[in-house]
Design an enzyme around this catalytic site. Structure first.
Site, PDB file in Angstrom:
ATOM      1  N   ASP A 251       0.795  -1.075   0.110  1.00  0.00           N
ATOM      2  CA  ASP A 251       0.020  -0.136  -0.005  1.00  0.00           C
ATOM      3  C   ASP A 251       0.676   1.236   0.017  1.00  0.00           C
ATOM      4  OD1 ASP A 251      -1.290  -2.191   1.410  1.00  0.00           O
ATOM      5  OD2 ASP A 251      -2.875  -1.137   1.857  1.00  0.00           O
TER       6      ASP A 251
ATOM      7  N   HIS B 199      -1.112   4.490  -0.738  1.00  0.00           N
ATOM      8  CA  HIS B 199      -2.020   5.643  -0.219  1.00  0.00           C
ATOM      9  C   HIS B 199      -1.723   6.935  -0.450  1.00  0.00           C
ATOM     10  CE1 HIS B 199      -5.028   2.976   1.662  1.00  0.00           C
ATOM     11  NE2 HIS B 199      -4.139   2.006   2.288  1.00  0.00           N
TER      12      HIS B 199
ATOM     13  N   ASP C 167      -3.671  -0.246  -3.446  1.00  0.00           N
ATOM     14  CA  ASP C 167      -4.270   0.751  -2.565  1.00  0.00           C
ATOM     15  C   ASP C 167      -3.156   1.932  -2.943  1.00  0.00           C
ATOM     16  OD1 ASP C 167      -6.247  -0.598  -1.484  1.00  0.00           O
ATOM     17  OD2 ASP C 167      -5.401  -0.188   0.624  1.00  0.00           O
TER      18      ASP C 167
ATOM     19  N   ASP D 258      -6.567   7.401  -1.590  1.00  0.00           N
ATOM     20  CA  ASP D 258      -7.278   7.414  -0.555  1.00  0.00           C
ATOM     21  C   ASP D 258      -6.303   7.667   0.680  1.00  0.00           C
ATOM     22  OD1 ASP D 258      -9.742   7.331  -1.634  1.00  0.00           O
ATOM     23  OD2 ASP D 258     -10.032   5.167  -0.989  1.00  0.00           O
ATOM     24  N   ARG D 259      -6.831   8.510   1.689  1.00  0.00           N
ATOM     25  CA  ARG D 259      -6.162   8.861   2.923  1.00  0.00           C
ATOM     26  C   ARG D 259      -4.916   9.879   2.762  1.00  0.00           C
ATOM     27  NH1 ARG D 259      -7.785   5.981   7.507  1.00  0.00           N
ATOM     28  NH2 ARG D 259      -8.880   4.009   7.327  1.00  0.00           N
TER      29      ARG D 259
ATOM     30  N   ASN E 185      -8.336  -2.942  -2.382  1.00  0.00           N
ATOM     31  CA  ASN E 185      -9.635  -2.456  -1.990  1.00  0.00           C
ATOM     32  C   ASN E 185     -10.183  -1.309  -2.171  1.00  0.00           C
ATOM     33  OD1 ASN E 185      -7.955  -2.192   0.480  1.00  0.00           O
ATOM     34  ND2 ASN E 185      -9.985  -1.919   1.351  1.00  0.00           N
ATOM     35  N   HIS E 186      -9.054  -0.141  -2.167  1.00  0.00           N
ATOM     36  CA  HIS E 186      -9.471   1.339  -2.324  1.00  0.00           C
ATOM     37  C   HIS E 186      -9.475   1.723  -3.656  1.00  0.00           C
ATOM     38  CE1 HIS E 186      -9.227   2.976   1.929  1.00  0.00           C
ATOM     39  NE2 HIS E 186      -8.739   1.820   2.051  1.00  0.00           N
TER      40      HIS E 186
ATOM     41  N   HIS F 127      -3.520  -8.152  -3.164  1.00  0.00           N
ATOM     42  CA  HIS F 127      -3.880  -7.142  -2.058  1.00  0.00           C
ATOM     43  C   HIS F 127      -4.189  -7.863  -0.587  1.00  0.00           C
ATOM     44  CE1 HIS F 127      -4.371  -3.209  -0.390  1.00  0.00           C
ATOM     45  NE2 HIS F 127      -5.418  -3.564   0.196  1.00  0.00           N
TER      46      HIS F 127
ATOM     47  N   ARG G  28     -14.151  -6.764   9.188  1.00  0.00           N
ATOM     48  CA  ARG G  28     -14.394  -5.846   8.000  1.00  0.00           C
ATOM     49  C   ARG G  28     -15.791  -5.878   7.223  1.00  0.00           C
ATOM     50  NH1 ARG G  28      -9.450  -3.805   6.206  1.00  0.00           N
ATOM     51  NH2 ARG G  28      -7.409  -5.029   6.777  1.00  0.00           N
TER      52      ARG G  28
ATOM     53  N   HIS H  98      -2.448  -4.699   2.632  1.00  0.00           N
ATOM     54  CA  HIS H  98      -4.005  -4.431   3.088  1.00  0.00           C
ATOM     55  C   HIS H  98      -4.054  -4.053   4.613  1.00  0.00           C
ATOM     56  CE1 HIS H  98      -8.257  -4.574   2.993  1.00  0.00           C
ATOM     57  NE2 HIS H  98      -8.415  -5.790   3.574  1.00  0.00           N
TER      58      HIS H  98
END
Length: 418
Positions: A86, A88, A115, A118-119, A147-148, A199, A278, A305
């Site tokens: 990730d 991000h 990923d 995001d964030r 997943n993002h 992921h 989750r 993840h």
């Protein structure tokens, strides 16, 4: 950061779609400079919408032709494979990683484990730079889905708002093209026949039963659903047949496997069970890791993840302080979680920070199954920027998801065309 702007702005698309190292360097230096010197709304002045859309379309056309599970086959005694977890939207850390690991080349493959957005505040810039490398070296750079890379997550964790603030009136069109590109990202890879990367991780094989006849439209095949009472590990053949273009739930039939691949987590408890924390995907134990490795003749699983915030809630597994953990050690090999965003998350609701390192893995010949770990600290200081989501309210690690909201739109086709 040098206060002088890059010499070639605004960026233009290269003649005959021929991306070069010089063009990627110009893109990178321009986006890095803009992150320091321009407000978010100033990004179109250096990266115009037509150029951005051309890059998204060119990359998307490549990605959509790739299979769900890629075969990455490095050749030669000096060829290595770099695996990244990730990131991000932490642009400056990604740029450090690329320089530290050595840029993609004929002798250096890259597999990114999802990923990208995001964030963090620079998901647009981060993903576009990686797409440029993908277009330039399509058989050396591999971008898997996280997943993002979904409609729901990007609407909650900031990427949709980031696109809208940076591209204003054209933001809806740009966001829709990003989603279309996300749909094309493959789900997993197999490196040198020995290493499985995805992921989230492993996935179930669905026990298929037809849906009720009353809910089936004329001429449409029955929808297959999973029998939760008979969970079993899925096969690579099932993975290849999954419909990865779906962006969000409902996870059923051929859509079930992507949910597992993107959202599942390892556990120290044996067996397969629903990932209730989750609300999506599975938990799987060391026995399942052994079964998956042995059945497919693999020696290593690399998944991502889970960052320090997720591991902070899980006392059964190690923390993500060094950017990686070895979660399962079994007879046939190992399971590793890899996280490449240091000092994560960028925006945090408390003064205390995790101060975690990020990491990447280098796999080398002859069999590419012995990982070399490279941990690194965050690039500081970061440019000052406001968050694109309410991080004080959305502080959990993708947990307690609003499944009804996710099911309300499952494909980019559902979005209003621009």
């Amino acid at each position: 950061m040098d206060a002088n702007p890059p010499p070639q702005i605004p960026l233009s698309w290269p003649p005959e779609d021929a991306l070069t190292l010089d063009w990627i360097h110009s893109l990178t230096t321009t986006l890095e400079w803009a992150s320091w010197k321009l407000p978010p709304s100033g990004l179109p002045s250096v990266l115009p919408v037509p150029v951005l859309l051309r890059l998204l379309l060119t990359a998307s056309n490549i990605l959509h032709k790739e299979p769900n599970c890629l075969r990455v086959d490095p050749q030669g005694e000096e060829t290595s494979v770099v695996v990244v977890g990730d990131v991000h939207g932490q642009l400056h850390d990604v740029l450090f990683l690329l320089k530290d690991a050595g840029f993609p080349s004929d002798k250096r493959f890259f597999v990114f484990n999802g990923d990208y957005v995001d964030r963090g505040a620079w998901g647009v810039e981060t993903f576009l730079i990686l797409l440029a490398w993908k277009v330039f070296l399509p058989e050396r750079v591999y971008l898997l889905r996280g997943n993002h890379e979904s409609k729901y997550c990007t609407s909650v964790y900031g990427f949709e708002k980031e696109v809208m603030e940076k591209y204003g009136e054209q933001g809806k069109q740009v966001y829709r093209k990003f989603l279309r590109c996300f749909e094309g990202l493959p789900l997993a890879s197999i490196i040198a026949g020995n290493v499985y990367t995805a992921h989230g991780g492993v996935f179930r094989g669905a026990a298929l039963t037809p849906s009720k006849r009353s809910k089936r439209k004329k001429g449409r095949k029955p929808i297959a659903v999973a029998d939760s009472n008979s969970l079993r590990l899925g096969s690579l053949e099932e993975l290849l047949k999954a419909r990865r273009t779906v962006l969000d739930p409902p996870w059923e039939g051929s859509n079930l496997i992507p949910g597992d691949v993107l959202w599942s987590d390892p556990s120290l408890n044996p067996g397969l069970s629903p990932n209730n924390e989750r609300g999506i995907g599975l938990l799987w134990g060391p026995d399942c890791t052994e079964e998956f490795l042995k059945k497919n003749k693999f020696k290593l699983i690399i998944r991502s993840h889970e960052g320090p915030d997720a591991r902070d809630k899980r006392q059964d597994l190690k923390g993500m302080h060094e950017g990686y953990t070895i979660d399962h050690v079994v007879e046939s090999g190992r399971l590793i979680t890899l996280f490449s965003a240091p000092d994560y998350p960028q925006f945090q609701a408390t003064e205390d920070r995790y101060n975690n390192q990020g990491a990447y893995i280098v796999l080398s010949p002859p069999d590419y199954s012995t990982p070399t770990f490279h941990s690194f600290d965050a690039v500081k200081p970061r440019p000052k920027v406001n968050p694109y989501y309410d991080f004080e309210e959305v502080i959990d690690s993708d947990e307690e998801l609003d499944l009804k909201a996710m099911e309300s739109s499952t494909s980019v086709e559902d979005l209003t065309p621009i």
